[in-house]
Design a protein around this motif. Structure first.
Motif, PDB file in Angstrom:
ATOM      1  N   ALA A 183      59.290  28.507  41.158  1.00 48.44           N
ATOM      2  CA  ALA A 183      59.469  29.264  42.122  1.00 48.44           C
ATOM      3  C   ALA A 183      59.080  27.943  43.255  1.00 48.44           C
ATOM      4  CB  ALA A 183      59.067  30.298  42.788  1.00 48.44           C
ATOM      5  N   SER A 258      56.149  35.038  41.903  1.00 50.72           N
ATOM      6  CA  SER A 258      57.327  36.475  42.055  1.00 50.72           C
ATOM      7  C   SER A 258      57.912  36.696  43.545  1.00 50.72           C
ATOM      8  CB  SER A 258      57.010  37.166  41.094  1.00 50.72           C
ATOM      9  OG  SER A 258      56.833  37.313  39.797  1.00 50.72           O
ATOM     10  N   ALA A 261      59.790  34.235  45.245  1.00 45.39           N
ATOM     11  CA  ALA A 261      61.465  34.232  44.622  1.00 45.39           C
ATOM     12  C   ALA A 261      62.642  35.919  45.028  1.00 45.39           C
ATOM     13  CB  ALA A 261      61.268  34.018  42.664  1.00 45.39           C
ATOM     14  N   ILE A 262      61.895  36.152  45.251  1.00 46.98           N
ATOM     15  CA  ILE A 262      62.183  37.629  45.980  1.00 46.98           C
ATOM     16  C   ILE A 262      62.427  37.173  47.369  1.00 46.98           C
ATOM     17  CG2 ILE A 262      62.092  40.023  46.266  1.00 46.98           C
ATOM     18  CD1 ILE A 262      60.340  40.114  43.844  1.00 46.98           C
ATOM     19  N   VAL A 265      65.997  35.271  47.571  1.00 48.12           N
ATOM     20  CA  VAL A 265      67.302  35.671  47.179  1.00 48.12           C
ATOM     21  C   VAL A 265      67.598  36.566  48.638  1.00 48.12           C
ATOM     22  CG1 VAL A 265      68.090  37.981  45.722  1.00 48.12           C
ATOM     23  CG2 VAL A 265      66.675  35.108  44.482  1.00 48.12           C
ATOM     24  N   ILE A 286      70.385  32.371  42.409  1.00 48.43           N
ATOM     25  CA  ILE A 286      69.148  33.584  40.997  1.00 48.43           C
ATOM     26  C   ILE A 286      69.872  33.051  39.428  1.00 48.43           C
ATOM     27  CG2 ILE A 286      70.276  35.789  40.272  1.00 48.43           C
ATOM     28  CD1 ILE A 286      70.705  36.670  43.647  1.00 48.43           C
ATOM     29  N   LEU A 289      66.404  30.769  39.498  1.00 51.79           N
ATOM     30  CA  LEU A 289      65.146  31.817  39.839  1.00 51.79           C
ATOM     31  C   LEU A 289      65.181  31.997  38.002  1.00 51.79           C
ATOM     32  CD1 LEU A 289      65.083  32.894  43.195  1.00 51.79           C
ATOM     33  CD2 LEU A 289      63.787  31.133  42.123  1.00 51.79           C
ATOM     34  N   LYS A 290      66.025  33.179  37.531  1.00 49.99           N
ATOM     35  CA  LYS A 290      66.470  34.182  36.284  1.00 49.99           C
ATOM     36  C   LYS A 290      65.559  33.145  35.313  1.00 49.99           C
ATOM     37  CE  LYS A 290      68.792  38.124  37.675  1.00 49.99           C
ATOM     38  NZ  LYS A 290      69.718  38.623  37.123  1.00 49.99           N
ATOM     39  N   THR A 296      64.509  38.902  41.228  1.00 45.10           N
ATOM     40  CA  THR A 296      64.972  38.176  42.150  1.00 45.10           C
ATOM     41  C   THR A 296      64.930  39.878  43.013  1.00 45.10           C
ATOM     42  OG1 THR A 296      67.277  39.068  40.775  1.00 45.10           O
ATOM     43  CG2 THR A 296      66.628  36.345  40.972  1.00 45.10           C
ATOM     44  N   GLU A 297      65.206  40.245  42.783  1.00 42.36           N
ATOM     45  CA  GLU A 297      64.704  41.927  43.863  1.00 42.36           C
ATOM     46  C   GLU A 297      63.179  42.574  43.554  1.00 42.36           C
ATOM     47  OE1 GLU A 297      67.777  41.977  44.705  1.00 42.36           O
ATOM     48  OE2 GLU A 297      69.645  40.766  42.940  1.00 42.36           O
TER      49      GLU A 297
END
Ligand code: GLY
Length: 351
Positions: A183, A258, A261-262, A265, A286, A289-290, A296-297
């Motif tokens: 990340a 994590s 990363a969220i 986004v 996105i 990251l995936k 991402t959420e």
């Protein structure tokens, strides 16, 4: 072997290569001379790497003592900090001696902070063992501990004398801990390095030496311009302001990487929704990251996230400065009134 020199208030080298932990003694001798030293590490890293480091240091003539604390963020507190200081004093370390911080971000932060205050400051060498510590926390001199009220609320700027990044140490990381570091790597690409973004779009792991060197170079250039975090260094907070809120709202069940990363986004989607960033930029972020096993959420509401983000140490009076991507490689700082933060986050949630 790649060497990157940081020209901050103090000049020091970051050395990057595989299988160099066993050469730490000779590398450190060139940077800090041979002296008494204390290796500070945690219970996980101790089992894996202390022996190799200590043999190398002793082989180069160092007189070594070792302090091990329980692995985990919970240990990054005032009690462990004072225990380290007492250990340094009973080991008889003097002002010309040195600390070696062997471990991830927690070890580097607390050992660096101990180095900054013991005898009003002694030298320390960072030997990061996680990807996150190699590309971020070991470089730039931010040291500190957590208080009961929040993370990293006490600390000091204290630059290391040398950073040794042995990329073969990354082979023992769990996939989750490696992803956490990814990340931060992706963050550098989004901030200002389109070439890095395209390199890591093929694979981070397969290009690891080049990736670490590139991130460290990016960070060192920013630290040289703004060592004390009053200006462009805040770009490194991309994804962190909201990411820290995600971490805290989850009671730290969502890891730092994590959460970053969220956070990345959310700020990017918000930028898309006000028309300052193309939707393809959001899609590219996105996607990468995936591909690196990052989420991402999250399920938290804008109100919950804004409340926590506003108690963050990054807030200054009635404003908070957000790092907002306009494009890959073009992130800018935008001063935002605290009253606008909730609607900014709302626009960034995929609801
Ligand atoms: N980790 C962000 C900074 O060093 O400024």
């Amino acid at each position: 072997m790649k060497t990157i020199t940081v020209n901050a208030s103090k000049q020091y080298n970051i050395i990057i290569d595989s299988d160099i932990l066993s050469k730490s003694g000779e590398l450190a001798a060139k940077a800090v001379g041979v002296c008494n030293c204390a290796v500070i590490t945690d219970s996980n890293v101790d089992k894996l790497y202390s022996k190799t480091l200590i043999e190398s240091l002793e082989g180069a003539g160092y007189n070594v003592s070792k302090f091990v604390f329980e692995a985990g963020e919970e240990s990054k507190n005032a009690n462990t900090f004072v225990d380290i200081l007492e250990f340094l004093a009973t080991s008889g370390l003097t002002r010309s001696d040195c600390i070696f911080a062997l471990g991830g971000g927690v070890v580097g932060d607390i050992a660096g902070f101990a180095a900054s205050v013991y005898l009003r400051g002694i030298r320390f060498v960072q030997i990061p063992t996680t990807l996150l510590a190699m590309v971020d926390s070991s470089v730039g001199g931010k040291t500190g501990i957590d208080l009961r009220t929040g993370k990293n609320l006490a600390g000091a700027f204290h630059q290391p004398s040398l950073v040794i990044c042995d990329t073969s140490l990354l082979n023992t990381l769990t996939p989750e801990i490696f992803a956490d570091g990814c990340a931060e790597v992706i963050k550098y690409g989004v901030i200002n390095d389109i070439e890095l973004f395209s390199l890591i779009s093929s694979s981070i792991r397969e290009n690891i030496d080049e990736v670490v060197a590139s991130c460290v170079k990016n960070k060192s250039l920013i630290v040289e311009k703004d060592e004390f975090d009053n200006g462009c260094r805040q770009l490194l907070n991309l994804g962190h302001t909201i990411g820290h809120a995600v971490e805290k709202c989850s009671n730290f069940k969502i890891s730092h990487g994590s959460a970053v990363a969220i956070g990345m986004v959310i700020v990017t989607r918000s930028a898309v929704n006000v028309g300052i960033c193309e939707v393809s930029t959001l899609e590219n972020i996105i996607k990468i990251l995936k591909e690196n096993s990052l989420p991402t959420e999250c399920d938290f509401t804008a109100k919950e996230l804004a409340e926590v983000a506003l108690s963050d140490k990054k807030r200054k009076g009635n404003t908070i400065t957000l790092a907002i991507p306009y494009n890959i490689g073009d992130t800018r700082l935008v001063k935002t009134h605290i009253g606008e933060l909730e609607s900014f986050i709302e626009r960034g949630l995929d609801k």
